[in-house]
Design an enzyme around this catalytic site. Sequence first.
Site, short mmCIF file in Angstrom:
data_model
loop_
_atom_site.label_atom_id
_atom_site.label_comp_id
_atom_site.label_asym_id
_atom_site.label_seq_id
_atom_site.Cartn_x
_atom_site.Cartn_y
_atom_site.Cartn_z
N ALA A 1 66.65 71.17 60.56
CA ALA A 1 66.00 71.76 61.59
C ALA A 1 66.17 70.68 62.92
O ALA A 1 66.40 69.60 62.88
CB ALA A 1 64.89 72.36 61.47
N CYS A 2 65.92 71.39 64.14
CA CYS A 2 65.76 70.64 65.15
C CYS A 2 64.70 69.43 65.54
O CYS A 2 65.36 68.54 65.99
CB CYS A 2 65.99 71.39 66.52
SG CYS A 2 65.76 70.72 68.10
N PHE A 3 63.65 69.87 64.78
CA PHE A 3 62.74 68.81 65.02
C PHE A 3 62.46 67.59 64.06
O PHE A 3 61.51 67.05 63.82
CB PHE A 3 61.31 69.68 65.27
CG PHE A 3 61.20 70.11 66.29
CD1 PHE A 3 60.46 69.76 67.44
CD2 PHE A 3 61.88 71.47 66.55
CE1 PHE A 3 60.19 70.04 68.74
CE2 PHE A 3 61.86 72.19 67.98
CZ PHE A 3 60.84 71.48 68.86
#
Length: 278
Positions: free
Chosen positions: A149-151
């Site tokens: 995911a992005c984080f």
Amino acid sequence: MSIAGKWRVIIDNARHGALNMAIDEAIVQAHTAGLVPPTLRFYSWQPPALSIGYFQKIREEVEIAACREQGIDLIRRTTGGRAVLHDRELTYSAVVREDNSVLPPTLLGSYRYLSQGLIAGLNKLGVNAEMTLPGAAFGQSGRLPKNGACFDAPSFYEITVDRKKLIGSAQVRKHGTLLQHGSILLDFSAEQIVGLLAFTSEEERTRCQAILQTKATSLNRVLGYIPDSGLLAQTLAVEFGRELGLEIVPGALTDWEFARAAELEKDKFSAYDWTYLR
């Protein structure tokens, strides 16, 4: 500090994912045409949505059935990057022409400029936020599963607290205008996000979840409570202007922007081809 320019700020209602993305693009088109000033918009999502980056392959990287079972919309952004779950968060978008006199001309320079304004607002709320400097970025290179995911880890000049990412941002430029938008995490569940992503094995899913737990944070974790979204948006807007020497003027979407967003929602962001066939 002298005033360097006038920006419109919109504290918007919660909207569904396709319309949120359509509004951002309508603002870009309106600003490019000289119809509206540079714009800082804050908004939320109803129902929650999983947004995927422009270049992602949704069938390979997302558990589509899990999203449907949980009532989570699936949308594709015009910006790159990886999947972001828009649920317990506040999203910001900034739209400004590249030739604006206050905006640094380079990609990293513009990230740094906008991050300074957001950090000022977070500091006002008691959050000890800072920018990730280039030498510390991409700390997880080679370790995170492909479908992360992005984080997972901060990129250049993204916003962190204690070296954990709090705001993930992405940027695109069209016809001389910059759109940058990002997710400000009010709360965060690594288990929830990895449950919506596709992995080659459960071991890989578990490893990704463990990495996300150590590399991302939220305002709830930092402050011990979830701040009111409206107050958060107002504080960020005021301090953004004060830090960057901008005149921040409360505003609303124009009739032109509403009409154009409705067209983009129908013809682009709600279209099967746009979301699934890239």
